[in-house]
Scaffold this active site. Structure first.
Site, PDB file in Angstrom:
ATOM      1  N   GLU A   1       9.059  -0.638 -13.010  1.00 19.52           N
ATOM      2  CA  GLU A   1       9.409  -1.781 -12.175  1.00 19.52           C
ATOM      3  C   GLU A   1       9.041  -3.077 -12.898  1.00 19.52           C
ATOM      4  OE1 GLU A   1       9.717  -0.668  -7.759  1.00 19.52           O
ATOM      5  OE2 GLU A   1       7.654  -1.224  -8.164  1.00 19.52           O
TER       6      GLU A   1
ATOM      7  N   ASN B   1      10.156   1.669  -0.336  1.00 16.70           N
ATOM      8  CA  ASN B   1       8.843   1.039  -0.181  1.00 16.70           C
ATOM      9  C   ASN B   1       9.011  -0.092   0.835  1.00 16.70           C
ATOM     10  OD1 ASN B   1       6.419  -0.281  -0.417  1.00 16.70           O
ATOM     11  ND2 ASN B   1       6.789  -1.052  -2.491  1.00 16.70           N
ATOM     12  N   TRP B   2       8.569   0.164   2.041  1.00 16.23           N
ATOM     13  CA  TRP B   2       8.771  -0.839   3.107  1.00 16.23           C
ATOM     14  C   TRP B   2       7.838  -2.031   2.977  1.00 16.23           C
ATOM     15  CZ3 TRP B   2       9.475   2.089   8.429  1.00 16.23           C
ATOM     16  CH2 TRP B   2      10.572   2.958   8.320  1.00 16.23           C
ATOM     17  N   LYS B   3       6.841  -1.915   2.138  1.00 12.37           N
ATOM     18  CA  LYS B   3       5.825  -2.963   1.986  1.00 12.37           C
ATOM     19  C   LYS B   3       5.236  -3.318   3.360  1.00 12.37           C
ATOM     20  CE  LYS B   3       8.288  -4.568  -2.020  1.00 12.37           C
ATOM     21  NZ  LYS B   3       8.353  -5.563  -3.057  1.00 12.37           N
TER      22      LYS B   3
ATOM     23  N   HIS C   1       1.424  -0.219  -7.852  1.00 13.05           N
ATOM     24  CA  HIS C   1       2.514  -1.190  -7.643  1.00 13.05           C
ATOM     25  C   HIS C   1       2.050  -2.555  -8.158  1.00 13.05           C
ATOM     26  CE1 HIS C   1       5.451  -3.764  -5.710  1.00 13.05           C
ATOM     27  NE2 HIS C   1       6.206  -2.689  -5.549  1.00 13.05           N
TER      28      HIS C   1
ATOM     29  N   GLY D   1      12.692  -1.578  -2.597  1.00 13.96           N
ATOM     30  CA  GLY D   1      11.937  -2.415  -1.665  1.00 13.96           C
ATOM     31  C   GLY D   1      12.850  -2.945  -0.571  1.00 13.96           C
ATOM     32  N   GLY D   2      13.285  -4.192  -0.730  1.00 14.27           N
ATOM     33  CA  GLY D   2      14.050  -4.879   0.322  1.00 14.27           C
ATOM     34  C   GLY D   2      15.197  -4.065   0.903  1.00 14.27           C
TER      35      GLY D   2
ATOM     36  N   GLY E   1      11.945  -7.990  -5.995  1.00 12.66           N
ATOM     37  CA  GLY E   1      12.149  -8.945  -4.903  1.00 12.66           C
ATOM     38  C   GLY E   1      12.783 -10.250  -5.335  1.00 12.66           C
TER      39      GLY E   1
ATOM     40  N   SER F   1      14.974  -4.932  -7.313  1.00 17.97           N
ATOM     41  CA  SER F   1      16.232  -5.469  -6.777  1.00 17.97           C
ATOM     42  C   SER F   1      17.400  -4.494  -6.878  1.00 17.97           C
ATOM     43  CB  SER F   1      16.574  -6.804  -7.452  1.00 17.97           C
ATOM     44  OG  SER F   1      15.550  -7.752  -7.190  1.00 17.97           O
TER      45      SER F   1
ATOM     46  N   GLU G   1       2.371  -5.416  -7.037  1.00 20.05           N
ATOM     47  CA  GLU G   1       1.776  -6.297  -6.020  1.00 20.05           C
ATOM     48  C   GLU G   1       0.300  -5.947  -5.814  1.00 20.05           C
ATOM     49  OE1 GLU G   1       4.751  -5.702  -2.986  1.00 20.05           O
ATOM     50  OE2 GLU G   1       6.182  -6.804  -4.226  1.00 20.05           O
TER      51      GLU G   1
END
Ligand code: PEP
Length: 256
Positions: A171, A11-13, A99, A237-238, A177, A216, A101
């Site tokens: 999640e 997930n590149w966001k 998600h 993610g990251g 994150g 994470s 977010e």
């Protein structure tokens, strides 16, 4: 070896640009050319404007294309929204819905997430449906109640379907994150709870549906998480923004 084929999705966001994406795609291709990864489904979900660029670069790599969001409506006067049929047109195989977010920043309710799920499935796009509790909810002993409610909102849509287009991502919000990962045991407990809840709610494919862990995940902790019986890969993610890190995580899923 697990009966469910693992899936690792990036997930590149809201990150990247044409040049940095090109660098990332080159790195992903190079890593796969060095060592092919079999037995794992891999997907990347770039921001909407780069989906065309991603489709061109991913080409024959075997990495599937996904999106990070989809409209809850079919088409029409919804300024700024992107429909499921548009995603299908662009070659998206997957879409992330629910998600945390989006639940927090865009106010998406369980009902909206269920509509998005329905819309994507109607266009034959696989859904990665996210559920997760906040730190306050966990500390108040409400993790299962929150996840149960989120699953119950989706279960009626999922109930009659097969497992090929339905994926759940657990999640925990406190792990996204933050660098703070759920322990493999805690994650396994929640994954087992989710699977049992799907069964209880009459979801036919409950035992075959892949449940990913997200929060994470790094190459250094992926193997122990993915070794747990109900953890069928990860939503990353990251670490999905660095080609070698992402590919190393995918490799961890290949050996469970
Ligand atoms: C995510 O946003 O889906 C996620 C899991 O992020 P990170 O890996 O950066 O915690």
């Amino acid at each position: 070896m697990k009966s469910r084929k693992p899936l690792v999705a990036g997930n590149w966001k809201m990150n990247g640009d044409i040049v940095s994406n090109e660098h990332l795609f080159t790195g992903l291709r190079a890593a796969l050319e060095r060592t092919a990864i079999s037995q794992v489904d891999i997907a990347v979900c770039p921001p909407f404007p780069y989906i065309g660029q991603a489709a061109a670069w991913l080409g024959d790599t075997g990495i599937a294309l996904g999106a990070q969001n989809v409209a809850a409506f079919p088409n029409g006067a919804y300024t700024g929204e992107v429909s499921a049929s548009m995603l299908a047109d662009l070659g998206c195989r997957w879409v992330i819905v629910g998600h945390s977010e989006r639940r927090t920043l865009a106010g998406e309710t369980d009902g909206i997430v269920a509509s998005k799920l329905q819309m994507a499935l109607a266009h034959e796009i696989g859904v990665i449906a996210c559920v997760g509790e906040s730190l306050e909810e966990r500390e108040a002993g409400q993790a299962e109640a929150v996840i149960g409610r989120q699953i119950d909102a989706l279960a009626p849509v999922m109930a009659p379907l097969g497992a090929d287009r339905i994926v759940i991502a657990y999640e925990p919000v406190w792990a996204i994150g933050t660098g703070r990962t759920a322990s493999p045991e805690t994650a396994q407990e929640m994954h087992a709870f989710i699977r049992a809840r799907l069964r209880e709610r009459g979801v036919r494919a409950a035992d075959a549906i892949r449940i990913l862990y997200g929060g994470s995940v790094k190459a250094s902790n992926a193997a122990t998480l993915f070794a747990m019986p109900d953890i069928d890969g990860g939503l990353i993610g990251g670490a999905s923004l660095v080609a070698d890190d992402f590919m190393n995580i995918c490799r961890c899923a290949a050996v469970v």
